[in-house]
Design an enzyme around this catalytic site. Structure first.
Site, PDB file in Angstrom:
ATOM      1  N   LYS A  40       0.899  -1.134   0.150  1.00  0.00           N
ATOM      2  CA  LYS A  40       0.034  -0.045   0.006  1.00  0.00           C
ATOM      3  C   LYS A  40       1.010   1.170   0.225  1.00  0.00           C
ATOM      4  O   LYS A  40       0.540   2.262  -0.371  1.00  0.00           O
ATOM      5  CB  LYS A  40      -0.860  -0.098   1.300  1.00  0.00           C
ATOM      6  CG  LYS A  40      -1.778  -1.103   1.237  1.00  0.00           C
ATOM      7  CD  LYS A  40      -2.375  -1.450   2.665  1.00  0.00           C
ATOM      8  CE  LYS A  40      -3.279  -2.470   2.806  1.00  0.00           C
ATOM      9  NZ  LYS A  40      -3.423  -2.984   4.370  1.00  0.00           N
ATOM     10  N   GLY A  41       2.196   1.027   0.434  1.00  0.00           N
ATOM     11  CA  GLY A  41       3.020   2.270   0.656  1.00  0.00           C
ATOM     12  C   GLY A  41       3.188   3.240  -0.398  1.00  0.00           C
ATOM     13  O   GLY A  41       3.079   4.482  -0.304  1.00  0.00           O
ATOM     14  N   GLU A  96       7.892   2.535  -5.525  1.00  0.00           N
ATOM     15  CA  GLU A  96       7.993   2.254  -4.232  1.00  0.00           C
ATOM     16  C   GLU A  96       7.959   3.547  -3.375  1.00  0.00           C
ATOM     17  O   GLU A  96       8.347   4.669  -3.914  1.00  0.00           O
ATOM     18  CB  GLU A  96       9.246   1.378  -3.925  1.00  0.00           C
ATOM     19  CG  GLU A  96       8.942   0.188  -3.746  1.00  0.00           C
ATOM     20  CD  GLU A  96       8.299  -0.327  -2.239  1.00  0.00           C
ATOM     21  OE1 GLU A  96       7.519   0.383  -1.838  1.00  0.00           O
ATOM     22  OE2 GLU A  96       8.681  -1.410  -1.783  1.00  0.00           O
ATOM     23  N   ASP A 100      14.730   0.411   1.772  1.00  0.00           N
ATOM     24  CA  ASP A 100      15.574   0.158   3.141  1.00  0.00           C
ATOM     25  C   ASP A 100      16.834  -0.631   2.834  1.00  0.00           C
ATOM     26  O   ASP A 100      17.580  -0.536   2.328  1.00  0.00           O
ATOM     27  CB  ASP A 100      14.551  -0.339   4.373  1.00  0.00           C
ATOM     28  CG  ASP A 100      15.160  -0.436   5.755  1.00  0.00           C
ATOM     29  OD1 ASP A 100      16.280   0.184   5.880  1.00  0.00           O
ATOM     30  OD2 ASP A 100      14.849  -0.564   6.679  1.00  0.00           O
ATOM     31  N   LYS A 128      16.868   4.941   1.877  1.00  0.00           N
ATOM     32  CA  LYS A 128      17.738   4.796   2.968  1.00  0.00           C
ATOM     33  C   LYS A 128      19.004   4.294   2.778  1.00  0.00           C
ATOM     34  O   LYS A 128      19.153   3.234   2.984  1.00  0.00           O
ATOM     35  CB  LYS A 128      16.988   4.066   4.249  1.00  0.00           C
ATOM     36  CG  LYS A 128      15.991   4.803   5.023  1.00  0.00           C
ATOM     37  CD  LYS A 128      15.322   3.721   6.000  1.00  0.00           C
ATOM     38  CE  LYS A 128      14.231   4.145   6.599  1.00  0.00           C
ATOM     39  NZ  LYS A 128      13.634   3.575   7.737  1.00  0.00           N
ATOM     40  N   VAL A 150      10.348   6.280   9.298  1.00  0.00           N
ATOM     41  CA  VAL A 150       9.343   7.647   8.805  1.00  0.00           C
ATOM     42  C   VAL A 150       8.095   7.241   8.501  1.00  0.00           C
ATOM     43  O   VAL A 150       8.097   6.040   8.143  1.00  0.00           O
ATOM     44  CB  VAL A 150       9.984   8.292   7.264  1.00  0.00           C
ATOM     45  CG1 VAL A 150      11.255   8.834   7.851  1.00  0.00           C
ATOM     46  CG2 VAL A 150      10.224   7.207   6.388  1.00  0.00           C
ATOM     47  N   ASP A 156       3.467   3.616   6.906  1.00  0.00           N
ATOM     48  CA  ASP A 156       2.568   3.476   7.842  1.00  0.00           C
ATOM     49  C   ASP A 156       3.552   2.980   9.072  1.00  0.00           C
ATOM     50  O   ASP A 156       4.676   2.600   9.039  1.00  0.00           O
ATOM     51  CB  ASP A 156       1.549   2.344   7.733  1.00  0.00           C
ATOM     52  CG  ASP A 156       2.417   0.766   7.567  1.00  0.00           C
ATOM     53  OD1 ASP A 156       3.103   0.649   6.823  1.00  0.00           O
ATOM     54  OD2 ASP A 156       2.094  -0.022   8.279  1.00  0.00           O
ATOM     55  N   ARG A 162      -0.673   6.583   7.227  1.00  0.00           N
ATOM     56  CA  ARG A 162      -0.439   6.694   5.771  1.00  0.00           C
ATOM     57  C   ARG A 162      -1.198   7.789   5.132  1.00  0.00           C
ATOM     58  O   ARG A 162      -0.457   8.362   4.305  1.00  0.00           O
ATOM     59  CB  ARG A 162      -1.341   5.457   5.047  1.00  0.00           C
ATOM     60  CG  ARG A 162      -0.662   3.962   5.305  1.00  0.00           C
ATOM     61  CD  ARG A 162      -1.109   2.885   4.379  1.00  0.00           C
ATOM     62  NE  ARG A 162      -0.961   1.729   4.867  1.00  0.00           N
ATOM     63  CZ  ARG A 162       0.127   0.961   4.638  1.00  0.00           C
ATOM     64  NH1 ARG A 162       1.270   1.493   4.069  1.00  0.00           N
ATOM     65  NH2 ARG A 162       0.377  -0.188   5.088  1.00  0.00           N
TER      66      ARG A 162
HETATM   67  P1  IMP Z   1      13.585  -3.175   2.472  1.00  0.00           P
HETATM   68  O1  IMP Z   1      12.991  -4.687   1.936  1.00  0.00           O
HETATM   69  O2  IMP Z   1      14.115  -3.478   3.528  1.00  0.00           O
HETATM   70  O3  IMP Z   1      13.940  -2.389   1.289  1.00  0.00           O
HETATM   71  O4  IMP Z   1      12.150  -2.583   2.834  1.00  0.00           O
HETATM   72  C1  IMP Z   1      11.228  -1.812   2.131  1.00  0.00           C
HETATM   73  C2  IMP Z   1       9.962  -1.860   2.800  1.00  0.00           C
HETATM   74  O5  IMP Z   1      10.068  -1.566   4.147  1.00  0.00           O
HETATM   75  C3  IMP Z   1       9.267  -0.552   2.390  1.00  0.00           C
HETATM   76  O6  IMP Z   1       8.343  -0.896   1.317  1.00  0.00           O
HETATM   77  C4  IMP Z   1       8.280  -0.091   3.561  1.00  0.00           C
HETATM   78  O7  IMP Z   1       7.131  -1.066   3.459  1.00  0.00           O
HETATM   79  C5  IMP Z   1       9.067  -1.035   4.760  1.00  0.00           C
HETATM   80  N1  IMP Z   1       9.827   0.214   5.491  1.00  0.00           N
HETATM   81  C6  IMP Z   1      11.265   0.564   5.621  1.00  0.00           C
HETATM   82  N2  IMP Z   1      11.424   1.484   6.083  1.00  0.00           N
HETATM   83  C7  IMP Z   1      10.559   2.138   6.639  1.00  0.00           C
HETATM   84  C8  IMP Z   1       9.834   3.293   7.127  1.00  0.00           C
HETATM   85  O8  IMP Z   1      10.921   4.221   7.469  1.00  0.00           O
HETATM   86  N3  IMP Z   1       9.010   3.518   7.414  1.00  0.00           N
HETATM   87  C9  IMP Z   1       7.712   2.633   6.893  1.00  0.00           C
HETATM   88  N4  IMP Z   1       7.961   1.590   6.410  1.00  0.00           N
HETATM   89  C10 IMP Z   1       9.167   1.275   6.080  1.00  0.00           C
HETATM   90 MG    MG Z   2       6.358  -0.810   1.113  1.00  0.00          MG
END
Ligand code: IMP
Ligand code: MG
Length: 172
Positions: A40-41, A96, A100, A128, A150, A156, A162
């Site tokens: 949903k993000g 997206e 992270d 990030k 964040v 969320d 959101r």
């Molecule tokens: P990754 O797989 O570690 O890159 O994570 C990405 C997903 O983690 C994003 O699509 C978000 O849903 C969630 N996420 C990572 N950091 C944050 C944050 O600071 N706030 C909210 N959701 C986050």
């Molecule tokens: Mg997401």
């Protein structure tokens, strides 16, 4: 309740999104794009971004669940809702909210690549960068941010917040 502090204001977001839209328009000139929102993000970002893209687009949505706690993703992703149409021979732009570790997108990209698209690019609102655990090419980035949790503008905390129209951090 969280104590919110603005990290990126509504105005800053909209200004940057307009720039990204212009860049995407230029890069895809004469082509058509499947703009793929990861729900949903990514929803707020996608709907604002497409308003500034001046080439033909189709909007597609994907729902994935990543197994992890409320702060971190594990990178193990399950598709809960897939795209409606095949992407073979198409230009796909994944939209997206935030990258992270990079695990979620890496996984999604590997699934999509098997379907034979002409190209796959990634557009993320937030990045990030320092947190990256796996290499993933990102073509469009709204803002690079520090390693802070964040929320807002699609992002969320336990499914809440959101709908905040800006990006906020928790200052408890
Ligand atoms: P990754 O797989 O570690 O890159 O994570 C990405 C997903 O983690 C994003 O699509 C978000 O849903 C969630 N996420 C990572 N950091 C944050 C944050 O600071 N706030 C909210 N959701 C986050
Ligand atoms: Mg997401």
């Amino acid at each position: 309740m969280l104590k919110l502090e603005t990290l990126i204001s509504e105005d800053e977001l909209q200004k940057r999104i307009k720039e990204l839209g212009a860049q995407i328009t230029k890069d895809y000139e004469g082509q058509e794009i499947i703009v793929l929102c990861i729900l949903k993000g990514g929803v707020m970002f996608m709907t604002d971004l497409v308003k500034h893209i001046q080439v033909p687009i189709k909007m597609e949505f994907m729902v994935v669940s990543s197994y992890g706690d409320e702060y971190k993703s594990s990178g193990v992703v399950k598709i809960l809702k897939d795209l409606d149409e095949p992407i073979e021979g198409k230009h796909v732009l994944i939209v997206e909210d935030i990258i992270d570790s990079g695990r979620t997108l890496r996984y999604i990209k590997s699934i999509l690549r098997e379907r034979g698209p002409q190209s796959i690019k990634i557009c993320t609102l937030l990045d990030k960068v320092e947190q990256r655990q796996t290499n993933v090419d990102v073509q469009y980035t709204g803002f690079t941010i520090e390693n802070e949790f964040v929320i807002g503008y699609g992002l969320d905390y336990k499914q809440y917040y959101r709908n905040i129209p800006y990006i906020a951090v928790n200052r408890e």
